[in-house]
Design an enzyme around this catalytic site. Structure first.
Site, PDB file in Angstrom:
ATOM      1  N   GLY A 171       0.848  -1.192   0.000  1.00  0.00           N
ATOM      2  CA  GLY A 171       0.000   0.000   0.000  1.00  0.00           C
ATOM      3  C   GLY A 171       0.874   1.229   0.000  1.00  0.00           C
ATOM      4  O   GLY A 171       1.523   1.542   1.011  1.00  0.00           O
ATOM      5  N   LEU A 172       0.909   1.927  -1.133  1.00  0.00           N
ATOM      6  CA  LEU A 172       1.823   3.075  -1.276  1.00  0.00           C
ATOM      7  C   LEU A 172       1.038   4.362  -1.553  1.00  0.00           C
ATOM      8  O   LEU A 172       1.404   5.160  -2.411  1.00  0.00           O
ATOM      9  CB  LEU A 172       2.833   2.792  -2.400  1.00  0.00           C
ATOM     10  CG  LEU A 172       3.668   1.515  -2.205  1.00  0.00           C
ATOM     11  CD1 LEU A 172       4.466   1.189  -3.474  1.00  0.00           C
ATOM     12  CD2 LEU A 172       4.623   1.662  -1.015  1.00  0.00           C
ATOM     13  N   GLY A 211       1.452   5.327   2.996  1.00  0.00           N
ATOM     14  CA  GLY A 211       2.454   4.299   2.714  1.00  0.00           C
ATOM     15  C   GLY A 211       3.570   4.788   1.804  1.00  0.00           C
ATOM     16  O   GLY A 211       4.746   4.434   1.995  1.00  0.00           O
ATOM     17  N   LYS A 230      -4.146   4.879  19.134  1.00  0.00           N
ATOM     18  CA  LYS A 230      -4.365   5.724  17.952  1.00  0.00           C
ATOM     19  C   LYS A 230      -5.846   6.132  17.840  1.00  0.00           C
ATOM     20  O   LYS A 230      -6.169   7.256  17.472  1.00  0.00           O
ATOM     21  CB  LYS A 230      -3.935   4.984  16.692  1.00  0.00           C
ATOM     22  CG  LYS A 230      -4.195   5.730  15.368  1.00  0.00           C
ATOM     23  CD  LYS A 230      -3.490   7.059  15.298  1.00  0.00           C
ATOM     24  CE  LYS A 230      -3.467   7.735  13.953  1.00  0.00           C
ATOM     25  NZ  LYS A 230      -4.519   7.493  13.012  1.00  0.00           N
ATOM     26  N   HIS A 256      -6.400   8.840  20.243  1.00  0.00           N
ATOM     27  CA  HIS A 256      -5.733  10.014  19.661  1.00  0.00           C
ATOM     28  C   HIS A 256      -6.654  10.695  18.649  1.00  0.00           C
ATOM     29  O   HIS A 256      -6.831  11.911  18.680  1.00  0.00           O
ATOM     30  CB  HIS A 256      -4.426   9.575  18.988  1.00  0.00           C
ATOM     31  CG  HIS A 256      -3.820  10.602  18.083  1.00  0.00           C
ATOM     32  ND1 HIS A 256      -4.249  10.783  16.776  1.00  0.00           N
ATOM     33  CD2 HIS A 256      -2.847  11.521  18.284  1.00  0.00           C
ATOM     34  CE1 HIS A 256      -3.548  11.764  16.232  1.00  0.00           C
ATOM     35  NE2 HIS A 256      -2.696  12.226  17.120  1.00  0.00           N
TER      36      HIS A 256
END
EC number: 1.1.1.-
Lengths: 307, 307, 307, 307
Positions: B7-8, B12, B177, B180
């Site tokens: 996953g870019l 990512g 998270k 957060h």
């Protein structure tokens, strides 16, 4: 028993009718001649062509004349009380049955007392159904004034025993009415949210007219507001012709301010008011800001007004 | 040190760049060949043509291969973890850096553990600025796994000492998270409401770009979100092109559910989420209901959709 | 440049120190002689034995004398402004740096203008850290007055370019500060709720000092309030010696009233205030009522004060 | 008509009584022999010594036996449904009249359907007053099952025409009941907040028993909950013996979760639930945090547990 009614709108007009039907004489005045004429013709009200005329038709000074104001709060009520202070004499009584701020009522009561004029704040609930069902009257006044006005209160109330009460000193009637309306906002909002969730559960395809009617019988939430809601949903439960806009009036706002002044949490009454504010907000600036912030840190898509 | 990044996208891709620039070898895969090619060409990433290819390029079984997933939560992450469980061997490690529900992470961690595969949930904050500033990493894992992955965490974090931490067992990273993000919702909403009130005070004609910039220096509310907000307001503080629509993601919702499960009041986090819901509500059914109720008891005017 | 500072408490004392260190002459007065003496001895302040003495030490009438008030809002500020109006002359300037209600500032500004005395409301943020970091100053005044006072503002602010601004007409400085504090309430509450939920997840046994420190680096919620929170949690994160009681001040309340007056929803700012109200409520009468209602319809157990 | 009632507590016991008085035969079982015996002696119930015994006394397989469960939601209901699935046969019917989560009911209904056993979820409102007034029954089932059970519903409801309805498929009865309870929470909270504000206005020294009684007649907020509240305030309106602690049950929580799942704002229902959470919070950790933060930036006094 006799009184002048100033303001013959939805509330004042029906109250006049109820009083007349109880055998109390009413001298009525309204800016609209038509409204006056109708009540004269159908209910036997005595017409007044002005506030001064209404006062004069109540009799001579010294007769403990009673003037009931049923006007929008704020300026209209303020002006008439100042006018009446000129026309009335020691021992006469002004009743404010409208939705005035209780602090105004306290101020007015004290100011009138200096002139020897009595004052009563009579928070009045019941809406357009009061004519038939009687009005719920929350009265702030001295005991003496409350005693004098009692027959009128009884005539307006649902019954001799119920639905009217002298709750405390001047101002306390409007204060009690203010809190009443705050609660009303909260109850309405609770119901609206619940029904919204029923509707949102689309796979159950629930019939909200059926369910609200059902709840009227034996459930914990049965209430007059539910009766009205069930009635309103019978025709078009989609409410497709109704704009998603809810007005608010002074008393809801004052209730929240009171909670701030007292330092007492009232989250439900407050959020019920703010839901109405939201409905009135055409711009949604805070939402735009949030959308921009999300874009700012996360590069998230910002929906454009053109999307 | 070497890992595969699956996953870019916005997150990512930037994380891969930051890792490569820190001397960590990254085998990268994304559905978009274009994205892969670009990172190969500009940053020296090793291309993978599939998840299987990425795994094979990490080396032989037994080499403690590390696969970092940076995918949308829910199904996309679920599917890849199940795929990877087939391809990986004892001692290998899967890291989920996305915004998965912590209960899913607990379940997946236990399931992978049965297969001898290590798991880490790495809650990742920092958005599109993480490339430059470093990412804040909240890590749930066994101490052993956390130790192995440490060099990667340090490379991603703002510094060796700060911005990454092993906070507890599997699930606790995503839990931290989630909270957060809940706080983030609350802070954003607080800011949006305040600015909305500044704007609403029209007689002062305040310059919100000036004020947010001002607050960045020395005030109690100075914060990164304020920095971004000040920046966003510099061009068009009316935000006239922005739709009043705010998306929400899983973590805000899960935070509210957590508060319900714990039985702990979290009014601000909840109302911040609900403000977004309001912004998404095109129908306003609850408002329509309220308008009808007002009409029902008070005969009040109902605004029509045609008004 | 020279001014008189009236009130040398936590805020006024530090501001005086910062001004003196910037080469601005300060004539200081406080009810506490001790406080005055200390600033004279350590920082070279000029002592005044009374407000009148302070004014006289600023020079003759006609020299545009500047008096900065740093007093509790309400009566203390009101009294001194009325006193000063007697002592000052045309062209002199009073600055209110305290947390006054902006409506009071508007009234006072107009009243002083009739006497030819200039007025500035300078909302001041930064707390006890302002001495070191500089203060954030939100200034309401005419452009002329703002120009005259500029060197003082620069000396107090974090830097020449940043942290001070003339935001609008008289009143707008305190208005902006009021909203600032409203946002501050919301941000604090968001953080407190989130940490409460972290703590409530007992099976993760999270270290809140670690997590708040972690978030300071690279996360979306990084902020000055978070810095302080992380610091406070380092010693005893149970906060076992701290009573669960939160004071509130005028500005939080006024923000909510402003939202009511504007008719703008501000649920998060409001609920943050109400959370403090809850913390101050020793009786819990509304809870008692709810418990009785549950008993009334469902026969549910009512917990007694003796349980 | 004949059915087995499993669970003869406050709800099940009274419902059994109402059914018996309407000429419906009830085989009753409860863990408490005493409770069983009492209903046998006073109302003519048929005793069962176990669930299996209750089933056997309903007749042979093939006779469309009906078993009504009136048990705590969660495990107790789950266990009995699984038990009954073993004992019952094709065509028999299980009714869950308790407060189960509607998703559980959907799951159970599907599971029983695989075994040929019918299921009905009957949300039941009315509390301890149902015996006298009748119960409000919100029924989810197939039309066939609903038809079979109709005589039982009519016997329990306030009247033949009102207070019972087949609202939709399996699960929709408990869903409707869940929302009903959510609304109930909101209405109760609205009332409690209003009364709290009446009480907080100490200079008016209002009599809350008088006012709630007054509102019962003709006001907009008249409702069954108000009737009960007026009644509860008659003896000791200070509620001095009552602990400020309000329990909550599953349905209030599930309603808030539903609003999150639907993405629909329900601020009043949510805040009503969270008010109860607050009342249950003995620690006040979030308040402690806020107090520490205030100290951190402003040097404000921190109230100690010893103060």
């Amino acid at each position: 028993m006799k009184l002048a009614m100033i303001g013959l709108g939805k509330m004042g007009g029906n109250m006049t009718t109820r009083l007349l039907r109880s055998g109390i004489e009413v001298v009525g005045y309204d800016r609209s001649v038509e409204v006056v004429t109708k009540l004269v013709d159908t209910e036997g009200m005595t017409a007044a062509s002005s506030v001064a005329d209404a006062v004069s038709k109540l009799g001579e000074s010294g007769e403990k004349r009673i003037v009931w104001l049923m006007l929008p709060s704020g300026e209209p009520t303020e002006i008439q009380i100042q006018n009446l202070a000129e026309m009335l004499a020691k021992g006469d009584i002004i009743i404010d049955g409208g939705n005035s701020n209780y602090k105004d009522s306290q101020r007015r009561g004290a100011w009138l007392a200096e002139r020897g004029i009595g004052f009563m704040d009579a928070g009045t609930s019941g809406g357009i159904w009061g004519l038939e069902n009687g009005y719920c009257l929350m009265v702030g006044a001295t005991p003496e004034i409350a005693k004098v006005v009692e027959p009128i209160l009884i005539a307006l109330a649902p019954s001799k025993e119920n639905g009217w009460a002298h709750v405390g000193p001047i101002g306390s009637g409007h204060f009690t009415k203010m809190i009443h309306n705050g609660i009303e906002y909260g109850m309405m909002q609770a119901m609206a949210e619940g029904l919204d969730l029923l509707k949102g559960k689309t796979d159950f395809n629930l019939d909200l007219a059926q369910i609200t009617e059902l709840w009227r019988h034996g459930s914990v939430v049965r209430s007059w507001l539910l009766d009205l809601t069930a009635d309103a949903l019978k025709e078009d439960q989609e409410l497709s012709a109704v704009a998603p806009y809810v007005a608010d009036s002074g008393e809801g706002r004052w209730t929240v301010m009171e909670s701030v002044e007292q330092g007492v949490a009232a989250p439900v009454l407050t959020l019920a008011l703010q839901a109405r504010f939201r409905s009135q907000d055409a711009t949604g600036y805070s939402y735009k800001l949030l959308s921009m912030m999300r874009n700012g840190f996360g590069g998230h898509f910002v929906k454009s007004v053109n999307d």
